[in-house]
Write an enzyme that holds these catalytic residues in place. Structure first.
Site, PDB file in Angstrom:
ATOM      1  N   LYS A  88       0.116  47.678  -3.322  1.00  0.00           N
ATOM      2  CA  LYS A  88      -0.584  48.274  -4.469  1.00  0.00           C
ATOM      3  C   LYS A  88      -1.711  49.142  -3.948  1.00  0.00           C
ATOM      4  O   LYS A  88      -2.538  48.696  -3.144  1.00  0.00           O
ATOM      5  CB  LYS A  88      -1.128  47.146  -5.347  1.00  0.00           C
ATOM      6  CG  LYS A  88      -1.387  47.524  -6.783  1.00  0.00           C
ATOM      7  CD  LYS A  88      -1.715  46.260  -7.565  1.00  0.00           C
ATOM      8  CE  LYS A  88      -2.039  46.543  -9.004  1.00  0.00           C
ATOM      9  NZ  LYS A  88      -2.650  45.372  -9.651  1.00  0.00           N
TER      10      LYS A  88
HETATM   11  O1  G3P Z   1      -3.189  45.022 -13.994  1.00  0.00           O
HETATM   12  C1  G3P Z   1      -4.508  45.482 -13.956  1.00  0.00           C
HETATM   13  C2  G3P Z   1      -5.381  44.466 -14.574  1.00  0.00           C
HETATM   14  O2  G3P Z   1      -5.528  43.368 -13.742  1.00  0.00           O
HETATM   15  C3  G3P Z   1      -6.675  44.971 -15.054  1.00  0.00           C
HETATM   16  O3  G3P Z   1      -6.915  44.272 -16.208  1.00  0.00           O
HETATM   17  O4  G3P Z   1      -8.222  43.246 -17.978  1.00  0.00           O
HETATM   18  O5  G3P Z   1      -9.323  43.927 -15.820  1.00  0.00           O
HETATM   19  O6  G3P Z   1      -8.571  45.645 -17.427  1.00  0.00           O
HETATM   20  P1  G3P Z   1      -8.338  44.288 -16.890  1.00  0.00           P
END
Ligand code: G3P
Length: 228
Positions: A88
């Site tokens: 990633k």
């Molecule tokens: O897949 C990306 C994710 O982990 C980010 O999520 O909730 O931190 O915006 P968030």
């Protein structure tokens, strides 16, 4: 649409895998830090995830390298950990050439932190196997994340890229998913994948009318069995 789980927590991964719905796992440095893991255990932890889900289920392990050369080196090292590791990388000027190089070596890259169709098109052209547009973070700033996701899906699916086509790629991973509604809207527009945190995945299983229906069945069945 395929479901990935967005977590580095082994118990959550095991439980989601036991439901028979899991097609992949995505992790990032924040998610790994939430497990309490330290640097020395990062790679063994990724290997454990790969073993739990099996060799055909992609597991995204994020590189924290900052230069193209370091991303390539770290990408090669991560990819060598297990056959199902996906490297990633965040979209940036350094990661595009790294993605291009890794793709030419047959190493799959999930390009993350994507917030626009322009970024997604560049990621696809560079050879990303997966592209991860974020939804929830737009909602955080009072913008429409689903609308932005629609731009990405439509733009990317307009073209062929000459990479990963035999595997059906590049695939769009709806990321930064917070609610069942995000999942539904992503599916309706034909996003390939949603990567969903465990709590949101559990919310997808439930519906208030299902719960009410179950209560009704239990009450009526008690009459049948004479336990009412
Ligand atoms: O897949 C990306 C994710 O982990 C980010 O999520 O909730 O931190 O915006 P968030």
């Amino acid at each position: 649409m395929k479901f990935f789980i967005d977590t580095a927590d082994l118990d959550e991964i095991k439980q989601a895998a036991s439901w028979g719905i899991l097609s992949g796992v995505t992790t990032n440095p924040t998610l790994y830090s939430r497990t309490g893991g330290k640097l020395a255990d990062f790679e063994p932890h990724m290997v454990k995830i790969c073993q739990i889900v099996g060799k055909d289920v992609p597991v995204s392990a994020e590189s924290t390298a900052e230069t193209t050369e370091d991303m390539i080196a770290e990408g090669r090292r991560l990819a060598a950990l297990a056959p199902n590791i996906v490297v990633k990388l965040p979209i940036c000027e350094e990661s595009l050439p790294a993605t291009h190089q890794l793709a030419s070596e047959g190493i799959r890259v999930n390009m993350t932190l994507v917030f626009s169709a322009a970024q997604a098109l560049l990621a696809a052209r560079a050879g990303a196997r997966y592209i991860s547009p974020f939804v929830g973070r737009f909602d955080d700033i009072a913008e429409d994340g689903i609308d932005r996701l629609n731009d990405v899906v439509t733009a990317v699916k307009n073209y062929e890229y000459g990479y990963w086509e035999q595997e059906g790629g590049p695939e769009i991973i709806t990321a930064s998913v917070r609610t069942p509604n995000h999942v539904v809207k992503a599916a309706l527009m034909g996003a390939d994948i949603a990567t969903v945190p465990f709590a949101a995945l559990k919310k997808c299983v439930h519906h208030p009318l299902t719960d009410r229906g179950l209560e009704g069945f239990a009450k009526d069945w008690a009459k049948v069995t004479g336990q009412a």
